[in-house]
Design a protein around this motif. Structure first.
Motif, mmCIF file in Angstrom:
data_model
loop_
_atom_site.group_PDB
_atom_site.id
_atom_site.type_symbol
_atom_site.label_atom_id
_atom_site.label_comp_id
_atom_site.label_asym_id
_atom_site.label_seq_id
_atom_site.Cartn_x
_atom_site.Cartn_y
_atom_site.Cartn_z
ATOM 1 N N LEU A 234 1.051 -10.326 -1.594
ATOM 2 C CA LEU A 234 1.776 -9.156 -2.071
ATOM 3 C C LEU A 234 1.351 -8.029 -1.147
ATOM 4 N N LEU A 235 2.295 -7.517 -0.379
ATOM 5 C CA LEU A 235 2.000 -6.504 0.629
ATOM 6 C C LEU A 235 2.329 -5.109 0.126
ATOM 7 N N ALA A 236 1.472 -4.157 0.445
ATOM 8 C CA ALA A 236 1.756 -2.737 0.252
ATOM 9 C C ALA A 236 2.107 -2.207 1.639
ATOM 10 N N LEU A 237 3.274 -1.616 1.748
ATOM 11 C CA LEU A 237 3.766 -1.146 3.040
ATOM 12 C C LEU A 237 3.896 0.374 3.057
ATOM 13 N N VAL A 238 3.499 0.966 4.171
ATOM 14 C CA VAL A 238 3.705 2.387 4.432
ATOM 15 C C VAL A 238 4.471 2.469 5.739
ATOM 16 N N ASP A 239 5.642 3.047 5.675
ATOM 17 C CA ASP A 239 6.495 3.141 6.873
ATOM 18 C C ASP A 239 6.719 1.777 7.518
ATOM 19 N N GLY A 240 6.852 0.758 6.681
ATOM 20 C CA GLY A 240 7.141 -0.584 7.165
ATOM 21 C C GLY A 240 5.936 -1.349 7.702
ATOM 22 N N ARG A 241 4.758 -0.742 7.647
ATOM 23 C CA ARG A 241 3.545 -1.399 8.156
ATOM 24 C C ARG A 241 2.613 -1.728 6.995
ATOM 25 N N THR A 242 1.919 -2.835 7.106
ATOM 26 C CA THR A 242 1.030 -3.275 6.039
ATOM 27 C C THR A 242 -0.161 -2.326 5.904
ATOM 28 N N ALA A 243 -0.316 -1.790 4.683
ATOM 29 C CA ALA A 243 -1.438 -0.913 4.374
ATOM 30 C C ALA A 243 -2.476 -1.652 3.530
ATOM 31 N N GLY A 244 -2.026 -2.680 2.821
ATOM 32 C CA GLY A 244 -2.931 -3.452 1.986
ATOM 33 C C GLY A 244 -2.248 -4.715 1.516
ATOM 34 N N VAL A 245 -3.055 -5.635 0.955
ATOM 35 C CA VAL A 245 -2.508 -6.921 0.536
ATOM 36 C C VAL A 245 -3.345 -7.504 -0.595
ATOM 37 N N ILE A 246 -2.681 -8.175 -1.509
ATOM 38 C CA ILE A 246 -3.353 -9.069 -2.444
ATOM 39 C C ILE A 246 -2.943 -10.470 -2.032
#
Length: 116
Positions: free
Chosen positions: A18-30
């Motif tokens: 499960l990706l957290a994206l900021v401006d289309g870039r990965t900021a974090g992941v579970i």
């Protein structure tokens, strides 16, 4: 979150992220897996936030979205990830406790996923 950052989520189920994206870039992941058997469950294994995004509430937002995603799918969450487990304890209204037998099954299945 501490600042006005547009955070989007993407469930990369095929790769168990499960990706957290900021401006289309990965900021974090579970990192997670879908537990086999009945009942099924989503098993959180690791939560990672990129260094430049630490302290912005992204890990909590990821955990909240992970539980919401499981709720939409009608399955429980087994938080083997220490961060997800801690977040769940602080948010019992959003994070129902998984039955002990599911937790034990998830631990056994995790052994068969050495890539996680």
């Amino acid at each position: 979150m501490a600042e006005n950052t547009a955070l989007e989520f993407f469930d990369d189920r095929e790769n168990g992220n499960l990706l957290a994206l900021v401006d289309g870039r990965t900021a974090g992941v579970i990192a997670y897996f879908v537990m086999d058997g009945t009942p099924a469950a989503l098993v959180a294994v690791h939560t990672v936030v990129e260094p430049e995004h630490k302290g912005k509430g992204f890990a909590g937002a990821l955990a909240q979205e992970f539980y919401a995603m499981a709720g939409r799918e009608g399955v429980p969450v087994v938080p083997l990830c220490p961060y997800a487990a801690k977040w769940a304890l602080g948010h019992p209204d959003q994070a129902p406790v998984a039955p002990v037998e599911l937790v034990e099954r998830a631990k056994e299945q995790l052994k068969s996923h050495p890539e996680l």
